[in-house]
Enzyme design. Structure first.
Site, PDB file in Angstrom:
ATOM      1  N   HIS A 107     -51.383  33.717  68.291  1.00 41.94           N
ATOM      2  CA  HIS A 107     -51.232  33.531  66.839  1.00 41.94           C
ATOM      3  C   HIS A 107     -52.600  33.590  66.159  1.00 41.94           C
ATOM      4  O   HIS A 107     -53.255  32.569  65.971  1.00 41.94           O
ATOM      5  CB  HIS A 107     -50.522  32.201  66.530  1.00 41.94           C
ATOM      6  CG  HIS A 107     -50.175  32.030  65.080  1.00 41.94           C
ATOM      7  ND1 HIS A 107     -48.927  31.629  64.656  1.00 41.94           N
ATOM      8  CD2 HIS A 107     -50.888  32.217  63.951  1.00 41.94           C
ATOM      9  CE1 HIS A 107     -48.903  31.585  63.338  1.00 41.94           C
ATOM     10  NE2 HIS A 107     -50.097  31.933  62.882  1.00 41.94           N
ATOM     11  N   ASP A 110     -55.347  39.144  61.470  1.00 47.77           N
ATOM     12  CA  ASP A 110     -56.278  40.269  61.574  1.00 47.77           C
ATOM     13  C   ASP A 110     -57.680  39.997  61.034  1.00 47.77           C
ATOM     14  O   ASP A 110     -58.665  40.224  61.710  1.00 47.77           O
ATOM     15  CB  ASP A 110     -55.688  41.529  60.912  1.00 47.77           C
ATOM     16  CG  ASP A 110     -55.081  41.283  59.523  1.00 47.77           C
ATOM     17  OD1 ASP A 110     -55.113  40.125  59.053  1.00 47.77           O
ATOM     18  OD2 ASP A 110     -54.592  42.247  58.914  1.00 47.77           O
ATOM     19  N   TRP A 198     -55.242  25.664  49.859  1.00 47.82           N
ATOM     20  CA  TRP A 198     -54.569  26.967  49.990  1.00 47.82           C
ATOM     21  C   TRP A 198     -55.134  27.992  49.007  1.00 47.82           C
ATOM     22  O   TRP A 198     -55.251  29.174  49.310  1.00 47.82           O
ATOM     23  CB  TRP A 198     -53.056  26.831  49.814  1.00 47.82           C
ATOM     24  CG  TRP A 198     -52.376  26.613  51.131  1.00 47.82           C
ATOM     25  CD1 TRP A 198     -52.056  25.422  51.713  1.00 47.82           C
ATOM     26  CD2 TRP A 198     -51.953  27.633  52.066  1.00 47.82           C
ATOM     27  NE1 TRP A 198     -51.468  25.625  52.941  1.00 47.82           N
ATOM     28  CE2 TRP A 198     -51.386  26.967  53.176  1.00 47.82           C
ATOM     29  CE3 TRP A 198     -52.003  29.026  52.069  1.00 47.82           C
ATOM     30  CZ2 TRP A 198     -50.876  27.658  54.272  1.00 47.82           C
ATOM     31  CZ3 TRP A 198     -51.492  29.709  53.168  1.00 47.82           C
ATOM     32  CH2 TRP A 198     -50.935  29.032  54.254  1.00 47.82           C
ATOM     33  N   GLU A 202     -56.682  31.488  50.261  1.00 47.80           N
ATOM     34  CA  GLU A 202     -56.235  32.823  49.851  1.00 47.80           C
ATOM     35  C   GLU A 202     -57.375  33.607  49.188  1.00 47.80           C
ATOM     36  O   GLU A 202     -57.502  34.811  49.386  1.00 47.80           O
ATOM     37  CB  GLU A 202     -54.999  32.710  48.951  1.00 47.80           C
ATOM     38  CG  GLU A 202     -53.772  32.418  49.791  1.00 47.80           C
ATOM     39  CD  GLU A 202     -52.532  31.995  49.021  1.00 47.80           C
ATOM     40  OE1 GLU A 202     -52.620  31.850  47.781  1.00 47.80           O
ATOM     41  OE2 GLU A 202     -51.483  31.799  49.666  1.00 47.80           O
ATOM     42  N   GLN A 203     -58.238  32.891  48.423  1.00 51.98           N
ATOM     43  CA  GLN A 203     -59.415  33.532  47.821  1.00 51.98           C
ATOM     44  C   GLN A 203     -60.303  34.144  48.897  1.00 51.98           C
ATOM     45  O   GLN A 203     -60.782  35.275  48.756  1.00 51.98           O
ATOM     46  CB  GLN A 203     -60.242  32.502  47.040  1.00 51.98           C
ATOM     47  CG  GLN A 203     -59.869  32.391  45.577  1.00 51.98           C
ATOM     48  CD  GLN A 203     -60.126  33.673  44.805  1.00 51.98           C
ATOM     49  OE1 GLN A 203     -61.213  34.236  44.862  1.00 51.98           O
ATOM     50  NE2 GLN A 203     -59.126  34.140  44.103  1.00 51.98           N
ATOM     51  N   HIS A 287     -46.090  39.763  52.984  1.00 53.72           N
ATOM     52  CA  HIS A 287     -46.189  38.487  52.298  1.00 53.72           C
ATOM     53  C   HIS A 287     -44.800  37.942  51.952  1.00 53.72           C
ATOM     54  O   HIS A 287     -43.925  38.714  51.551  1.00 53.72           O
ATOM     55  CB  HIS A 287     -47.029  38.639  51.022  1.00 53.72           C
ATOM     56  CG  HIS A 287     -47.565  37.344  50.531  1.00 53.72           C
ATOM     57  ND1 HIS A 287     -46.848  36.533  49.687  1.00 53.72           N
ATOM     58  CD2 HIS A 287     -48.725  36.703  50.794  1.00 53.72           C
ATOM     59  CE1 HIS A 287     -47.556  35.447  49.445  1.00 53.72           C
ATOM     60  NE2 HIS A 287     -48.708  35.519  50.100  1.00 53.72           N
ATOM     61  N   HIS A 350     -43.521  32.727  61.425  1.00 51.10           N
ATOM     62  CA  HIS A 350     -44.118  31.459  61.001  1.00 51.10           C
ATOM     63  C   HIS A 350     -42.926  30.630  60.514  1.00 51.10           C
ATOM     64  O   HIS A 350     -42.139  31.122  59.701  1.00 51.10           O
ATOM     65  CB  HIS A 350     -45.011  31.663  59.781  1.00 51.10           C
ATOM     66  CG  HIS A 350     -46.391  32.158  60.052  1.00 51.10           C
ATOM     67  ND1 HIS A 350     -46.675  33.449  60.324  1.00 51.10           N
ATOM     68  CD2 HIS A 350     -47.587  31.500  60.038  1.00 51.10           C
ATOM     69  CE1 HIS A 350     -47.985  33.589  60.480  1.00 51.10           C
ATOM     70  NE2 HIS A 350     -48.568  32.427  60.316  1.00 51.10           N
ATOM     71  N   GLU A 353     -44.186  25.359  58.784  1.00 49.95           N
ATOM     72  CA  GLU A 353     -45.586  24.971  58.513  1.00 49.95           C
ATOM     73  C   GLU A 353     -45.549  24.156  57.220  1.00 49.95           C
ATOM     74  O   GLU A 353     -46.044  24.579  56.182  1.00 49.95           O
ATOM     75  CB  GLU A 353     -46.463  26.221  58.360  1.00 49.95           C
ATOM     76  CG  GLU A 353     -47.958  25.930  58.307  1.00 49.95           C
ATOM     77  CD  GLU A 353     -48.788  27.198  58.036  1.00 49.95           C
ATOM     78  OE1 GLU A 353     -48.200  28.260  57.799  1.00 49.95           O
ATOM     79  OE2 GLU A 353     -50.028  27.100  58.041  1.00 49.95           O
ATOM     80  N   HIS A 378     -46.441  27.887  64.382  1.00 52.94           N
ATOM     81  CA  HIS A 378     -46.682  26.504  63.945  1.00 52.94           C
ATOM     82  C   HIS A 378     -45.550  25.557  64.327  1.00 52.94           C
ATOM     83  O   HIS A 378     -45.749  24.625  65.083  1.00 52.94           O
ATOM     84  CB  HIS A 378     -46.949  26.407  62.437  1.00 52.94           C
ATOM     85  CG  HIS A 378     -48.208  27.078  62.027  1.00 52.94           C
ATOM     86  ND1 HIS A 378     -49.436  26.627  62.414  1.00 52.94           N
ATOM     87  CD2 HIS A 378     -48.425  28.183  61.278  1.00 52.94           C
ATOM     88  CE1 HIS A 378     -50.371  27.419  61.919  1.00 52.94           C
ATOM     89  NE2 HIS A 378     -49.780  28.384  61.238  1.00 52.94           N
ATOM     90  N   ASP A 436     -56.663  31.170  62.170  1.00 55.67           N
ATOM     91  CA  ASP A 436     -57.716  31.838  61.377  1.00 55.67           C
ATOM     92  C   ASP A 436     -59.081  31.255  61.709  1.00 55.67           C
ATOM     93  O   ASP A 436     -59.749  30.704  60.826  1.00 55.67           O
ATOM     94  CB  ASP A 436     -57.430  31.634  59.888  1.00 55.67           C
ATOM     95  CG  ASP A 436     -56.035  32.078  59.513  1.00 55.67           C
ATOM     96  OD1 ASP A 436     -55.808  33.295  59.440  1.00 55.67           O
ATOM     97  OD2 ASP A 436     -55.160  31.215  59.308  1.00 55.67           O
TER      98      ASP A 436
HETATM   99  C1  LIG Z   1     -60.154  33.659  40.067  1.00 58.70           C
HETATM  100  O1  LIG Z   1     -59.964  34.861  39.381  1.00 58.70           O
HETATM  101  C2  LIG Z   1     -59.172  35.826  40.060  1.00 58.70           C
HETATM  102  C3  LIG Z   1     -59.242  37.113  39.281  1.00 58.70           C
HETATM  103  O2  LIG Z   1     -58.975  36.925  37.935  1.00 58.70           O
HETATM  104  C4  LIG Z   1     -57.774  35.257  40.239  1.00 58.70           C
HETATM  105  O3  LIG Z   1     -56.969  36.188  40.954  1.00 58.70           O
HETATM  106  C5  LIG Z   1     -57.840  33.966  41.028  1.00 58.70           C
HETATM  107  O4  LIG Z   1     -56.579  33.373  41.122  1.00 58.70           O
HETATM  108  C6  LIG Z   1     -58.815  32.992  40.377  1.00 58.70           C
HETATM  109  N1  LIG Z   1     -59.024  31.901  41.316  1.00 58.70           N
HETATM  110  C7  LIG Z   1     -59.098  30.636  40.927  1.00 58.70           C
HETATM  111  C8  LIG Z   1     -59.369  29.661  41.996  1.00 58.70           C
HETATM  112  O5  LIG Z   1     -58.974  30.301  39.760  1.00 58.70           O
HETATM  113 ZN   LIG Z   2     -50.624  32.014  60.802  1.00 56.84          ZN
END
Ligand SMILES: *[C@@H]1O[C@H](CO)[C@@H](O)[C@H](O)[C@H]1NC(C)=O
Ligand SMILES: [Zn+2]
Ligand SMILES: *[C@@H]1O[C@H](CO)[C@@H](O)[C@H](O)[C@H]1NC(C)=O
Ligand SMILES: *[C@@H]1O[C@H](CO)[C@@H](O)[C@H](O)[C@H]1NC(C)=O
Ligand SMILES: *[C@@H]1O[C@H](CO)[C@@H](O)[C@H](O)[C@H]1NC(C)=O
Ligand SMILES: *[C@@H]1O[C@H](CO)[C@@H](O)[C@H](O)[C@H]1NC(C)=O
Ligand SMILES: *[C@@H]1O[C@H](CO)[C@@H](O)[C@H](O)[C@H]1NC(C)=O
Length: 512
Positions: A107, A110, A198, A202-203, A287, A350, A353, A378, A436
């Site tokens: 698990h 990429d 989270w 994801e950022q 997703h 998954h 979780e 998980h 990850d």
């Molecule tokens: C930051 O900006 C990006 C692009 O506009 C957006 O996709 C994202 O959700 C934002 N992240 C946060 C933590 O506000």
């Molecule tokens: Zn996973």
């Protein structure tokens, strides 16, 4: 036979003792106590693994090392991994676990396999790498032959080479590292709840995306990922991959077929370099925010990829936060397609979780089994579902436990309280993985093995526990039965070598 009489006869005698003698003498029979302890030990993971004399000797050393870690002022599994990491790295138990052949990592995702230092120090230093800074203090990267097109909410693209001449490179690189991982000195302050952690999680994937989907980097990344796992004594990997389109310098996009061919080529090249490496396969993921129409398309695409790349394609799964995505049951039409069409598409869902009992998301663990999942990713919620547990055992479906991921993403804070500790105590089928590692500042599988061995098992888990977990990783992989036999044979040769060498080293140390 002896084993049978030892565990059953005293039980029978003791049932009688419990009724008749306890009230009279006021003391439980110690033989009964021992028999019950024995029954309990046998039930746990590794309870049926018979250790050789050499293994027993190493187990004794391991026990002493464990005592040492337990006696320290701070017990690493009890605190946040970001703080525990330096303590773990000083532990002789950890050093031993790093040397231990760990079989397969089943698990991992990429673009979270390679330590981010490599992305920053190697990839961002390549020619034609541009960066822009977003409104909310994040960064984006892209490789381009000329000035790239403006992105919404991002500054103008700047060639990194030019920027490095103007700014302090060390500080700039550190800020990139921060954008690519979740690591921070004070995780409780930075991530007060699951939503915030989270969001950052994801950022970080979005930040990495511009680097790792550049076609040449895609291949190098995979190669480096395999190398880092191999250096941690992992022999086989199953990678969950979105297979999002890669791009060339002129912004031309490549297909999913290109990505799978690239994976196949990299794995072959890696195996040529490291002949005892067993290989890697891909679990195609989409997703869980997709709607039902899109999911039907995704499953159809997965079926055709599986047909065209049977060697490298293992199956299908959904990714993204379960609590905010759609539950498996929502996708039932799509997920029923392979069975309807008589096509083979194994699932590796998954599921569970989550901390939220009784929700549709919590129900995912049962639904995963109803859709004949090959493993459960998980399965954090499993312990609260006795019927699901029974069903999973009957179907021999293992749960992929990723302790550090669960802690960093705030499902549990003290890993001694991880629900899989209870699953391990009852010998539920499981494998250990790292999800990850790059984002958590871990690497390979050793850190997660440490947490399981020390945190879940306490003083009870031993070399037999580890051996079963390691063998499980091949047993529950998607490899063919012939390949499993071969991989297990390779693994056992390495295991015996590990036992002999570790014994020799600990002997030498005690003599010094
Ligand atoms: C930051 O900006 C990006 C692009 O506009 C957006 O996709 C994202 O959700 C934002 N992240 C946060 C933590 O506000
Ligand atoms: Zn996973
Ligand atoms: C970056 O990685 C590539 C491929 O893994 C390697 O060939 C190259 O030497 C590395 N470059 C640096 C500067 O580390
Ligand atoms: C760059 O920043 C680092 C860390 O803040 C500092 O130690 C170093 O001296 C700086 N380098 C230059 C050339 O200013
Ligand atoms: C990401 O990088 C930018 C630009 O260097 C920096 O200002 C920002 O603090 C970094 N973000 C994080 C979360 O470290
Ligand atoms: C799913 O989303 C697509 C757009 O991506 C849209 O065309 C379609 O109607 C949606 N289907 C459902 C069932 O909502
Ligand atoms: C799951 O497997 C069982 C037994 O092989 C089969 O009867 C059932 O139709 C399968 N279900 C799905 C959704 O594939």
């Amino acid at each position: 036979m002896r084993a049978l009489t030892r565990s059953h006869q005293p039980l029978f005698v003791c049932a009688w003792l419990l009724w008749y003698s306890t009230p009279c003498h006021g003391k439980p029979d110690p033989r009964r106590r021992e028999a019950l302890m024995d029954v309990e030990t046998r039930r746990g993971t590794g309870g049926h693994v018979a250790l050789s004399e050499k293994e027993k000797a190493l187990d004794e050393k391991l026990y002493q090392m464990k005592l040492h870690d337990m006696a320290g002022p701070t017990f690493p599994p009890a605190i946040h991994f970001f703080k525990a990491k330096p303590l773990i790295e000083r532990s002789p138990v950890f050093t031993l676990l790093q040397k231990m052949p760990k079989g397969a990592a089943l698990h991992v995702h990429d673009f979270a396999m390679v330590g981010v230092e490599w992305l920053v120090k190697n990839v961002t230093y390549r020619e034609k790498c541009y960066v822009c800074f977003t409104d909310n203090h994040s960064v984006r990267f892209v490789f381009s032959i000329g000035q790239p097109e403006l992105q919404p909410h991002c500054s103008e693209w700047i060639l990194l080479k030019t920027l490095r001449e103007k700014l302090n490179s060390t500080e700039l690189d550190n800020s990139f590292v921060h954008n690519l991982t979740l690591f921070t000195e004070d995780p409780d302050k930075a991530y007060p709840n699951q939503d915030t952690v989270w969001q950052r999680f994801e950022q970080a994937f979005i930040v990495a995306n511009g680097l790792v989907t550049y076609a040449p980097v895609f291949k190098d990344y995979l190669y480096e990922g395999l190398r880092q796992f191999y250096m941690d004594n992992v022999l086989y990997v199953e990678i969950r991959a979105l297979l999002s389109s890669t791009y060339e310098l002129d912004a031309k996009r490549n297909s999913k077929d290109w990505s799978l061919r690239a994976c196949r080529e990299v794995v072959q090249r890696f195996k040529a370099q490291y002949p005892d490496f067993v290989g890697a396969r891909v679990i195609f993921t989409v997703h869980r925010g997709l709607n039902s129409t899109e999911a039907v398309k995704a499953v159809e695409e997965a079926m055709s990829l599986k047909k065209n790349f049977p060697d490298i394609m293992a199956g299908f799964d959904f990714v993204g936060r379960e609590d905010s995505g759609r539950p498996l049951w929502y996708f039932r039409e799509a997920l029923g397609l392979p069975e309807e069409k008589g096509t083979d598409l194994p699932y590796f869902f998954h599921a569970g979780e989550t901390d939220s009992e009784g929700t549709e998301v919590d129900q995912n663990v049962m639904d995963a089994l109803l859709f004949n999942t090959s493993r459960i990713g998980h399965g954090f919620a499993m312990a609260r579902h006795p019927v699901v547990k029974e069903l999973a055992r009957k179907m021999d479906v293992a749960v992929e436990v990723c302790p550090i991921s669960n802690q960093v993403l705030k499902l549990v804070s003290d890993l001694r309280n991880h629900p899989a500790a209870a699953l391990m105590a009852e010998g539920h089928p499981m494998v250990i993985s790292s999800d990850d590692p790059a984002l958590f500042g871990a690497a390979g599988l050793s850190y997660d093995f440490y947490q399981v061995f020390m945190g879940f098992g306490g003083m009870k888990s031993n070399l037999a526990t580890l051996k079963e977990l390691v063998l499980n990783s091949v047993r529950y992989s998607s490899l063919s039965s012939t390949m499993k036999e071969k991989a297990t044979a390779t693994l056992l040769v390495r295991w015996d070598k590990f036992v002999s060498e570790s014994l020799l080293q600990t002997h030498q140390k005690t003599r010094l």
